[in-house]
Scaffold this active site. Sequence first.
Site, PDB file in Angstrom:
ATOM      1  N   CYS A 103       0.867  -1.170   0.000  1.00 22.50           N
ATOM      2  CA  CYS A 103       0.000   0.000   0.000  1.00 22.50           C
ATOM      3  C   CYS A 103       0.913   1.232   0.000  1.00 22.50           C
ATOM      4  O   CYS A 103       2.100   1.112  -0.292  1.00 22.50           O
ATOM      5  CB  CYS A 103      -0.990  -0.006   1.171  1.00 22.50           C
TER       6      CYS A 103
ATOM      7  N   ASN B  58       2.422   1.594   4.238  1.00 20.41           N
ATOM      8  CA  ASN B  58       2.720   0.328   4.917  1.00 20.41           C
ATOM      9  C   ASN B  58       2.436   0.388   6.413  1.00 20.41           C
ATOM     10  O   ASN B  58       3.145  -0.185   7.217  1.00 20.41           O
ATOM     11  CB  ASN B  58       4.161  -0.104   4.643  1.00 20.41           C
TER      12      ASN B  58
ATOM     13  N   CYS C  94      -1.308   0.617   7.380  1.00 19.43           N
ATOM     14  CA  CYS C  94      -2.717   0.235   7.569  1.00 19.43           C
ATOM     15  C   CYS C  94      -3.079  -1.018   6.770  1.00 19.43           C
ATOM     16  O   CYS C  94      -3.204  -2.101   7.325  1.00 19.43           O
ATOM     17  CB  CYS C  94      -3.661   1.375   7.169  1.00 19.43           C
ATOM     18  N   ARG C  95      -3.234  -0.845   5.470  1.00 17.88           N
ATOM     19  CA  ARG C  95      -3.777  -1.922   4.637  1.00 17.88           C
ATOM     20  C   ARG C  95      -2.802  -3.075   4.430  1.00 17.88           C
ATOM     21  O   ARG C  95      -3.156  -4.235   4.651  1.00 17.88           O
ATOM     22  CB  ARG C  95      -4.220  -1.367   3.280  1.00 17.88           C
ATOM     23  N   SER C  96      -1.580  -2.785   3.989  1.00 20.56           N
ATOM     24  CA  SER C  96      -0.664  -3.894   3.686  1.00 20.56           C
ATOM     25  C   SER C  96      -0.193  -4.650   4.927  1.00 20.56           C
ATOM     26  O   SER C  96      -0.087  -5.876   4.873  1.00 20.56           O
ATOM     27  CB  SER C  96       0.508  -3.437   2.812  1.00 20.56           C
TER      28      SER C  96
ATOM     29  N   ASP D 105      -8.264   3.231   1.613  1.00 20.52           N
ATOM     30  CA  ASP D 105      -7.330   3.625   2.665  1.00 20.52           C
ATOM     31  C   ASP D 105      -8.142   4.146   3.853  1.00 20.52           C
ATOM     32  O   ASP D 105      -8.834   5.152   3.740  1.00 20.52           O
ATOM     33  CB  ASP D 105      -6.391   4.712   2.144  1.00 20.52           C
TER      34      ASP D 105
END
Length: 156
Positions: free
Chosen positions: A14, A17, A19-21, A129
């Site tokens: 993401c 690096n 939150c999402r990934s 996000d």
Amino acid sequence: MTDLKNVKSVLFVCMGNICRSPSAEAIFRQKAKDKGLNLKIDSSGTISSHAKEKPDHRAQKAGMARGYSFDGIKARKTTAKDFEDFDLILAMDNQNIKDLRKIGPDHLFDKVQLFLDYAENHDESEVPDPYYGGAKGFQYVIDLVEDASDGLLNKL
């Protein structure tokens, strides 16, 4: 397009690096372990502004509430070497794919895909996000990541 039967390593990407990934890394690591798969699993971001930071506390809270561990996960920037080291590079959104094109060599770019291409129960193509939103956004990210993780693991 990567032959999924030969995938031994997966990188989730993401922007920052945090939150999402890292959520995808934590969830996919647990789900792969539960299936008895021994895969190299990591995450990174297309920017380095959060390098060496732990995942966002809201991402950790949402993931840990569902039993996922974020132990040992720290933000890092995606490098050109990642394109050599990983069989599959899964981006959270289309902007991440554009940014990855600037980082990795063209001849290895077939390893890059949108992670939600593997989702079986959601129609979204991108993981939104959640950074500037509330807790519901982080819960929704977990929903999407769990779905795409299950879909990918069914194909490996």
